[in-house]
Scaffold this motif. Structure first.
Motif, mmCIF file in Angstrom:
data_model
loop_
_atom_site.group_PDB
_atom_site.id
_atom_site.type_symbol
_atom_site.label_atom_id
_atom_site.label_comp_id
_atom_site.label_asym_id
_atom_site.label_seq_id
_atom_site.Cartn_x
_atom_site.Cartn_y
_atom_site.Cartn_z
ATOM 1 N N UNK A 408 -7.511 -13.946 2.720
ATOM 2 C CA UNK A 408 -6.569 -13.072 3.413
ATOM 3 C C UNK A 408 -5.130 -13.286 2.937
ATOM 4 N N UNK A 409 -4.773 -14.535 2.637
ATOM 5 C CA UNK A 409 -3.402 -14.802 2.181
ATOM 6 C C UNK A 409 -3.116 -14.118 0.847
ATOM 7 N N UNK A 410 -4.156 -13.940 0.034
ATOM 8 C CA UNK A 410 -3.971 -13.267 -1.256
ATOM 9 C C UNK A 410 -3.930 -11.761 -1.071
ATOM 10 N N UNK A 411 -4.828 -11.254 -0.232
ATOM 11 C CA UNK A 411 -4.917 -9.800 -0.093
ATOM 12 C C UNK A 411 -3.645 -9.218 0.501
ATOM 13 N N UNK A 412 -2.959 -10.008 1.342
ATOM 14 C CA UNK A 412 -1.698 -9.526 1.906
ATOM 15 C C UNK A 412 -0.622 -9.394 0.839
ATOM 16 N N UNK A 413 -0.704 -10.201 -0.215
ATOM 17 C CA UNK A 413 0.274 -10.137 -1.300
ATOM 18 C C UNK A 413 -0.146 -9.176 -2.410
ATOM 19 N N UNK A 414 -1.369 -8.683 -2.334
ATOM 20 C CA UNK A 414 -1.891 -7.805 -3.381
ATOM 21 C C UNK A 414 -1.414 -6.372 -3.210
ATOM 22 N N UNK A 415 -0.949 -6.031 -1.997
ATOM 23 C CA UNK A 415 -0.582 -4.648 -1.704
ATOM 24 C C UNK A 415 0.483 -4.084 -2.618
ATOM 25 N N UNK A 416 1.597 -4.803 -2.774
ATOM 26 C CA UNK A 416 2.703 -4.285 -3.590
ATOM 27 C C UNK A 416 2.310 -4.031 -5.040
ATOM 28 N N UNK A 417 1.650 -4.986 -5.723
ATOM 29 C CA UNK A 417 1.236 -4.686 -7.100
ATOM 30 C C UNK A 417 0.345 -3.454 -7.201
ATOM 31 N N UNK A 418 -0.589 -3.301 -6.259
ATOM 32 C CA UNK A 418 -1.485 -2.156 -6.330
ATOM 33 C C UNK A 418 -0.753 -0.852 -6.059
ATOM 34 N N UNK A 419 0.214 -0.881 -5.145
ATOM 35 C CA UNK A 419 1.014 0.320 -4.884
ATOM 36 C C UNK A 419 1.734 0.762 -6.154
ATOM 37 N N UNK A 420 2.359 -0.196 -6.854
ATOM 38 C CA UNK A 420 3.064 0.135 -8.100
ATOM 39 C C UNK A 420 2.107 0.749 -9.124
ATOM 40 N N UNK A 421 0.927 0.154 -9.264
ATOM 41 C CA UNK A 421 -0.012 0.627 -10.285
ATOM 42 C C UNK A 421 -0.565 2.007 -9.936
ATOM 43 N N UNK A 422 -0.845 2.253 -8.662
ATOM 44 C CA UNK A 422 -1.366 3.569 -8.268
ATOM 45 C C UNK A 422 -0.282 4.630 -8.406
ATOM 46 N N UNK A 423 0.943 4.297 -8.032
ATOM 47 C CA UNK A 423 2.047 5.241 -8.232
ATOM 48 C C UNK A 423 2.247 5.535 -9.718
ATOM 49 N N UNK A 424 2.097 4.511 -10.540
ATOM 50 C CA UNK A 424 2.217 4.692 -11.981
ATOM 51 C C UNK A 424 1.135 5.646 -12.506
#
Length: 696
Positions: A408-424
């Motif tokens: 869970x501690x990792x998945x909470x930090x994974x959001x921002x990178x994935x948002x950037x990549x999906x927006x890209x």
């Protein structure tokens, strides 16, 4: 925002967790509803979620949340009862309603946890807009109630004894578009001697609606006075109510009544008693049945802080276990032949058992901390929908491996990178429908999210079938921005050139948009992933699309590591980055331009000494027995690190570095060893970067 109505913050914490779960479900159902506007099951599910949020907000005194959820619930109720048509305007307002509810609920989180300043938006304008479409919807659907008003109220068998006044009351409410429910209560003689008052049923109605009519109906005609039993109930209670709550809530309220059979019967105009009877019979239950149906929940909620504390304790246990194992290793050889040898042997057995138990505890707590990636994946369908609308593109999203679990501690930090990549992918990757059709593609672009386990790691991929990344464009931009010389750019392989998109400030966008193109984002992705001891890479084919790959450890607290020695000091290399270890003859070391390299099964592999990368002044160890080389990989790149010796593989507990040590190049953390000593944990991605700088 009004002051909190309750002193106990745990009530609000529970509300925050439940509201977030409902928001995720609502958005998933909204997206499905756009594809199937007439799906009553979807509307009912959304209605129940909004109703639950409204009820909890009312209980907690959150007036803005309750007011907005109430009018949203009313719109949904009109939609599911066909009093309003679901069109694009209604859909957008519903999305806006959920968005504002999320902000209002997030304000509650901020106030409860005292983290930041609440936005405190005013929902009054949105509430007015919702009321306007409700009135328009009611006018458009006015013909339906008027048509239904021509019929009479049809009653199920249990309500056939209702008199004319009761029928008229129900008909009038239905003609006005209200939800009307009949309640039949058959009392049991076991009530005698209990504190239950049958008249309290009237007060229970106030919890779920408004009483329109009540009546006592004889169960059967009285034929023989001699057979009359005074302690038996000969009359049943019938109520007609205007329901303000869904049937599920009404059943919950009256299902708790003991010593009575309470039947809930939805009423309608133009229906048939025969059609309603089977459904009504299914809903008939006693208080005992209701209690049996509830069952015991097999889950409990535990705060993240408690889990973190538990994990820290387990980490200390692992360190203690390592210390004991180290002491046993030192003790056993020294007491052979000594009277204490037997005790030492038993201690060794106990150490092995402690190792087994500690691993079981570790696996257990890690299992508790594991959550499926769908908790974060579920946010992206809505986001991609909005991005597609904003850019005028058509994009489908497919997700696989949503049940893949990660800490869970990792998945909470994974959001921002994935948002950037999906927006890209949405902005730079997927082309406009016109361009796609001209290039022979479907006008609808596709973005795929995948997740899977690979050993002790989790791999997340974001793939699109867009235009891909053109190495020639990247080369030109890199030279233009002064990141590379023209000669260096021409000499680089296409894969290396594409990696430049992760350089700070690098962007190929011709103009800045609301979606991307500000020259920030991709470097943030790599930086955030590296903080998680992970790596990110990209593969792309011009005209075909791109695949971004994020590889992360399952957990950050305890990792498997390779211990190596360099310059008289022991270091730990995360096991997820180690591809292999090997011993090579010193004479196999060659110089390639400004770097050293070895021939690894036909591949030229660049190598660097760890001592040199870390700028250590310690002397090199003798290489008579060969060079000890660790092959590491990060972000799709590989290199060899020359160390003095391999020590062993071992689980290590990651401890953060002190602030004055946090800036050390190539170091990501520290750990305590069995002898009490401290080892530094290396950062493979930064070591690769240091090796590149060394070669320049």
């Amino acid at each position: 925002m009004s002051d909190f109505a309750l002193d106990d913050p745990s009530f609000y914490e529970d509300f925050l967790v439940e509201a977030q779960e409902h928001f995720e479900q609502i958005e998933t159902n909204f997206l499905a509803l756009e594809e199937a506007p007439g799906d009553l099951d979807l509307l009912n599910a959304i209605f129940r979620s909004v109703h639950t949020i409204k009820g909890a907000a009312g209980f907690l005194g959150l007036q803005k949340v309750q007011a907005l959820a109430h009018v949203g619930e009313s719109v949904l109720d009109d939609l599911r009862k066909s009093r309003m048509e679901l069109n694009e305007r209604v859909m957008e307002l519903l999305f806006e309603t959920v968005d504002m509810l999320k902000v209002l609920v997030d304000d509650v989180r901020i106030q409860v946890r005292k983290q930041g300043e609440p936005e405190d938006p005013d929902p009054s304008e949105l509430i007015r807009s919702l009321e306007v479409i409700r009135k328009g919807g009611a006018a458009a659907a006015a013909a339906a109630p008027q048509a239904a008003a021509q019929g009479n109220l049809h009653l199920p068998a249990l309500l056939q004894g209702l008199d004319e006044a009761g029928r008229k009351a129900g008909e009038a409410a239905l003609i006005e578009g209200k939800s009307v429910v009949g309640i039949h209560a058959e009392l049991d003689t076991a009530i005698y001697g209990t504190a239950f008052n049958p008249l309290s049923l009237f007060q229970m109605v106030e919890l779920v609606g408004r009483l329109l009519y009540r009546q006592m109906i004889p169960r059967e005609p009285l034929v023989d006075l001699d057979s009359f039993e005074p302690r038996d109930f000969h009359l049943d209670l019938v109520m007609v109510i205007e329901a303000s709550e869904p049937l599920e809530e009404i059943r919950k309220v009256f299902g708790a009544v003991t010593h009575a059979v309470v039947t809930i019967l939805p009423l309608e105009l133009g229906g048939s008693a025969e059609a309603a009877a089977p459904a009504a019979e299914d809903r008939r239950k006693t208080g005992r049945r209701a209690a049996d149906d509830k069952g015991a929940s097999d889950t409990i909620r535990v705060s993240q802080a408690k889990l973190e504390h538990f994990m820290n304790i387990v980490a200390e246990l692992i360190i203690s276990k390592t210390m004991i194992s180290h002491l046993v290793e030192r003790l056993v050889p020294q007491v052979n032949g000594h009277p204490a040898a037997g005790v030492a042997k038993e201690l060794a057995h106990a150490s092995v058992y402690l190792d087994h138990v500690s691993k079981e505890i570790q696996a257990s707590v890690l299992g508790i901390r594991m959550v499926p990636v769908k908790t974060i994946f579920s946010k992206f369908p809505r986001m991609l929908r909005d991005l597609a609308k904003a850019s005028g593109k058509k994009i489908d999203l497919h997700m696989t491996g949503e049940d893949t679990e990660i800490d869970k501690s990792i998945i909470e930090e994974l959001g921002d990178p994935m948002i950037h990549l999906i927006r890209n992918s949405a902005d730079h990757g997927i082309e406009s429908p016109e361009v796609r059709v001209k290039s022979g593609k479907s006008e609808v672009g596709t973005v795929i999210l995948r997740a899977r386990h690979e050993g002790d790691s989790v791999v997340v991929e974001i793939e699109d079938d867009g235009k891909g990344i053109d190495p020639a464009v990247i080369r030109a931009k890199a030279v233009e921005k002064g990141l590379l010389s023209q000669d260096r750019a021409d000499a680089m392989a296409d894969d290396e050139v594409i990696e430049l998109i992760f350089a700070p400030g690098f962007s190929t966008a011709a103009k800045v948009t609301d979606i991307s193109g500000r020259g920030v984002g991709m470097d943030v992705v790599r930086s955030n992933v590296r903080k998680l001891n992970g790596r990110v890479g990209v593969r792309s084919t011009v005209g075909k699309g791109s695949i971004f790959t994020i590889k992360l450890p399952l957990t950050l607290a305890i990792i498997d590591a390779l211990l190596v020695k360099s310059g008289g000091q022991v270091f730990a290399i995360p096991g997820t980055a180690v591809e292999e270890t090997l011993i090579v003859p010193p004479e196999s070391l060659s110089h390639l331009t400004s770097r050293q390299a070895i021939n690894l099964r036909g591949e030229v592999l660049g190598v660097s000494r760890l001592r040199t990368l870390l700028r250590s002044t310690a002397a090199d160890a003798a290489d008579e027995d060969g060079l000890s080389v660790v092959v590491i990989a990060s972000a799709g790149r590989r290199m060899g690190i020359i160390v003095d010796a391999f020590v062993r593989r071992q689980e290590v507990v990651i401890k953060p570095l002190a602030p004055y040590l946090a800036s050390l190049p190539g170091i990501s953390g520290a750990s305590i060893m069995g002898d009490g000593g401290v080892v530094l944990i290396l950062d493979p991605a930064e070591l690769l970067q240091l090796a590149v700088q060394e070669a320049v």
